[in-house]
Design a protein around this motif. Structure first.
Motif, PDB file in Angstrom:
ATOM      1  N   ALA A  35       0.835  -1.209   0.000  1.00 30.85           N
ATOM      2  CA  ALA A  35       0.000   0.000   0.000  1.00 30.85           C
ATOM      3  C   ALA A  35       0.864   1.251   0.000  1.00 30.85           C
ATOM      4  O   ALA A  35       0.586   2.215  -0.733  1.00 30.85           O
ATOM      5  N   ALA A  36       1.917   1.262   0.798  1.00 33.30           N
ATOM      6  CA  ALA A  36       2.806   2.422   0.854  1.00 33.30           C
ATOM      7  C   ALA A  36       3.507   2.638  -0.486  1.00 33.30           C
ATOM      8  O   ALA A  36       3.610   3.770  -0.982  1.00 33.30           O
ATOM      9  N   LEU A  37       3.970   1.563  -1.096  1.00 31.14           N
ATOM     10  CA  LEU A  37       4.638   1.681  -2.393  1.00 31.14           C
ATOM     11  C   LEU A  37       3.669   2.138  -3.480  1.00 31.14           C
ATOM     12  O   LEU A  37       4.043   2.892  -4.380  1.00 31.14           O
ATOM     13  N   ASP A  38       2.410   1.698  -3.377  1.00 35.15           N
ATOM     14  CA  ASP A  38       1.404   2.063  -4.374  1.00 35.15           C
ATOM     15  C   ASP A  38       0.878   3.489  -4.200  1.00 35.15           C
ATOM     16  O   ASP A  38       0.250   4.030  -5.112  1.00 35.15           O
ATOM     17  N   SER A  39       1.114   4.079  -3.037  1.00 32.91           N
ATOM     18  CA  SER A  39       0.508   5.380  -2.732  1.00 32.91           C
ATOM     19  C   SER A  39       1.035   6.508  -3.606  1.00 32.91           C
ATOM     20  O   SER A  39       0.337   7.499  -3.843  1.00 32.91           O
ATOM     21  N   GLY A  40       2.273   6.394  -4.058  1.00 41.04           N
ATOM     22  CA  GLY A  40       2.882   7.457  -4.854  1.00 41.04           C
ATOM     23  C   GLY A  40       3.387   8.624  -4.021  1.00 41.04           C
ATOM     24  O   GLY A  40       3.924   9.585  -4.584  1.00 41.04           O
ATOM     25  N   VAL A  41       3.234   8.569  -2.693  1.00 40.71           N
ATOM     26  CA  VAL A  41       3.684   9.679  -1.844  1.00 40.71           C
ATOM     27  C   VAL A  41       4.695   9.220  -0.792  1.00 40.71           C
ATOM     28  O   VAL A  41       5.085  10.008   0.077  1.00 40.71           O
ATOM     29  N   ALA A  42       5.134   7.979  -0.875  1.00 37.10           N
ATOM     30  CA  ALA A  42       6.190   7.484   0.013  1.00 37.10           C
ATOM     31  C   ALA A  42       7.418   7.196  -0.855  1.00 37.10           C
ATOM     32  O   ALA A  42       7.410   6.269  -1.666  1.00 37.10           O
ATOM     33  N   ASP A  43       8.445   8.011  -0.682  1.00 36.81           N
ATOM     34  CA  ASP A  43       9.651   7.828  -1.491  1.00 36.81           C
ATOM     35  C   ASP A  43      10.443   6.601  -1.059  1.00 36.81           C
ATOM     36  O   ASP A  43      11.107   5.973  -1.881  1.00 36.81           O
ATOM     37  N   LYS A  44      10.388   6.272   0.213  1.00 38.51           N
ATOM     38  CA  LYS A  44      11.018   5.062   0.736  1.00 38.51           C
ATOM     39  C   LYS A  44      10.103   4.439   1.776  1.00 38.51           C
ATOM     40  O   LYS A  44       9.376   5.148   2.494  1.00 38.51           O
ATOM     41  N   VAL A  45      10.156   3.115   1.875  1.00 31.72           N
ATOM     42  CA  VAL A  45       9.404   2.372   2.885  1.00 31.72           C
ATOM     43  C   VAL A  45      10.401   1.588   3.722  1.00 31.72           C
ATOM     44  O   VAL A  45      11.158   0.772   3.188  1.00 31.72           O
ATOM     45  N   VAL A  46      10.421   1.849   5.002  1.00 33.92           N
ATOM     46  CA  VAL A  46      11.361   1.208   5.927  1.00 33.92           C
ATOM     47  C   VAL A  46      10.583   0.395   6.944  1.00 33.92           C
ATOM     48  O   VAL A  46       9.581   0.877   7.494  1.00 33.92           O
ATOM     49  N   ALA A 106       1.720  -2.617  11.034  1.00 34.51           N
ATOM     50  CA  ALA A 106       2.001  -3.800  10.218  1.00 34.51           C
ATOM     51  C   ALA A 106       0.757  -4.614   9.898  1.00 34.51           C
ATOM     52  O   ALA A 106       0.718  -5.325   8.896  1.00 34.51           O
ATOM     53  N   THR A 107      -0.270  -4.522  10.742  1.00 37.24           N
ATOM     54  CA  THR A 107      -1.477  -5.350  10.553  1.00 37.24           C
ATOM     55  C   THR A 107      -2.612  -4.491  10.009  1.00 37.24           C
ATOM     56  O   THR A 107      -3.643  -4.307  10.655  1.00 37.24           O
ATOM     57  N   THR A 108      -2.409  -3.975   8.785  1.00 36.44           N
ATOM     58  CA  THR A 108      -3.398  -3.077   8.174  1.00 36.44           C
ATOM     59  C   THR A 108      -3.718  -3.515   6.739  1.00 36.44           C
ATOM     60  O   THR A 108      -3.506  -2.765   5.793  1.00 36.44           O
ATOM     61  N   PRO A 109      -4.270  -4.705   6.556  1.00 31.30           N
ATOM     62  CA  PRO A 109      -4.552  -5.174   5.201  1.00 31.30           C
ATOM     63  C   PRO A 109      -5.660  -4.396   4.501  1.00 31.30           C
ATOM     64  O   PRO A 109      -5.773  -4.456   3.276  1.00 31.30           O
ATOM     65  N   LEU A 110      -6.490  -3.677   5.258  1.00 33.13           N
ATOM     66  CA  LEU A 110      -7.579  -2.906   4.641  1.00 33.13           C
ATOM     67  C   LEU A 110      -7.133  -1.507   4.229  1.00 33.13           C
ATOM     68  O   LEU A 110      -7.907  -0.774   3.607  1.00 33.13           O
ATOM     69  N   LEU A 111      -5.909  -1.129   4.563  1.00 30.32           N
ATOM     70  CA  LEU A 111      -5.394   0.194   4.221  1.00 30.32           C
ATOM     71  C   LEU A 111      -4.924   0.197   2.770  1.00 30.32           C
ATOM     72  O   LEU A 111      -4.164  -0.673   2.353  1.00 30.32           O
ATOM     73  N   SER A 112      -5.348   1.194   2.010  1.00 33.35           N
ATOM     74  CA  SER A 112      -4.988   1.268   0.587  1.00 33.35           C
ATOM     75  C   SER A 112      -3.981   2.376   0.328  1.00 33.35           C
ATOM     76  O   SER A 112      -3.833   3.316   1.123  1.00 33.35           O
ATOM     77  N   ARG A 117      -2.312   8.238   0.378  1.00 33.53           N
ATOM     78  CA  ARG A 117      -2.118   9.464  -0.417  1.00 33.53           C
ATOM     79  C   ARG A 117      -3.047  10.580   0.062  1.00 33.53           C
ATOM     80  O   ARG A 117      -2.627  11.736   0.207  1.00 33.53           O
ATOM     81  N   LEU A 118      -4.307  10.265   0.328  1.00 35.09           N
ATOM     82  CA  LEU A 118      -5.261  11.276   0.805  1.00 35.09           C
ATOM     83  C   LEU A 118      -4.817  11.885   2.137  1.00 35.09           C
ATOM     84  O   LEU A 118      -4.923  13.095   2.351  1.00 35.09           O
ATOM     85  N   ALA A 119      -4.311  11.047   3.027  1.00 38.31           N
ATOM     86  CA  ALA A 119      -3.866  11.545   4.326  1.00 38.31           C
ATOM     87  C   ALA A 119      -2.658  12.468   4.165  1.00 38.31           C
ATOM     88  O   ALA A 119      -2.563  13.509   4.830  1.00 38.31           O
ATOM     89  N   TYR A 120      -1.752  12.105   3.272  1.00 43.29           N
ATOM     90  CA  TYR A 120      -0.587  12.973   3.037  1.00 43.29           C
ATOM     91  C   TYR A 120      -1.023  14.308   2.435  1.00 43.29           C
ATOM     92  O   TYR A 120      -0.546  15.373   2.861  1.00 43.29           O
TER      93      TYR A 120
END
Length: 233
Positions: A35-46, A106-112, A117-120
């Motif tokens: 989800a983070a990688l798909d958002s388009g607003v996270a340059d890196k995911v750690v 880590a346990t957020t399978p329903l988060l898209s 992106r909307l929150a950012y």
């Protein structure tokens, strides 16, 4: 840089190895990473973890694990904000230029990715310190009930128990999914996450599910499968 940090320690008492247990065919941790990688607003995911197996899975699904979390920040009493602050400090000290940071559980399978992106976008447009996902309480909490030691019923708020629902203030709860913030806000030890310059992104109930028990897990899988089958809006 806009950074997403996913805290995922190895210990879990109620659902063993919860962060990497298979959920609808994938390790649970894979969903927030994707989800983070798909958002388009996270340059890196750690992924912040103390566990080698979790680190390997995180790397497989496209996240980075620059270091393993120290043991003193991986016990049952360490708060999430402490973990985010420590991770940020370490990455900034190593030369990363981070302007905004999201904490994604880590346990957020329903988060898209769309919600991330909307929150950012809300964080930037409102110049807030933080934006987090929330949901409305489905029933007025002012009319909650308590059980006495004798087994009887006591109103939680006697002044509100007789009022109409529409006359009571609308209330919300943290969805336990996502917290975007400015790096300076995360780094201030004195600043609370739920403060006057924090905003909510209110989600519909079918996108919110805590996963703390086996029943929660089963319900989340059913919701996830229904959402996957639903036609695009």
């Amino acid at each position: 840089m806009r950074l997403a940090i996913i805290p995922a320690r190895g210990g879990s008492k109620r659902i063993p190895r919860k962060n990497i247990k298979l959920f609808c065919g994938q390790p649970m941790l894979a969903y927030p990473i994707q989800a983070a990688l798909d958002s388009g607003v996270a340059d890196k995911v750690v992924v912040s973890t103390d566990d080698e197996e979790i680190a390997d899975i995180a790397l497989h699904y496209g996240a980075e694990v620059p270091f393993l979390r120290p043991a003193e920040l991986a016990d049952d009493h360490t708060g999430t904000t402490e973990v985010i602050r420590d991770t940020l400090q370490r990455l900034l000290a190593s030369g990363w230029d981070i302007s905004h940071c999201a904490c994604i559980y880590a346990t957020t399978p329903l988060l898209s990715g769309a919600t991330i992106r909307l929150a950012y976008e809300q964080l930037v447009s409102t110049q807030a310190d933080y934006v987090f996902t929330a949901a409305r309480f489905s029933f007025p909490i002012q009319r909650a009930l308590l059980q006495s030691q004798q087994g009887g019923v006591i109103p939680f708020d006697p002044q509100s128990i007789g009022k109409r629902s529409q006359d009571l203030a609308e209330t919300f709860h943290d969805a336990g999914q996502l917290y975007w913030g400015r790096s300076e806000a995360w780094l201030k030890a004195s600043q609370t996450l739920f403060g006057p310059n924090t905003k909510m992104l209110v989600l519909p109930h079918h996108l919110v599910q805590d996963i703390d028990t086996p029943d929660d897990w089963h319900r989340a899988e059913l919701l996830y499968q229904l959402l996957k089958q639903a036609p695009a809006p």
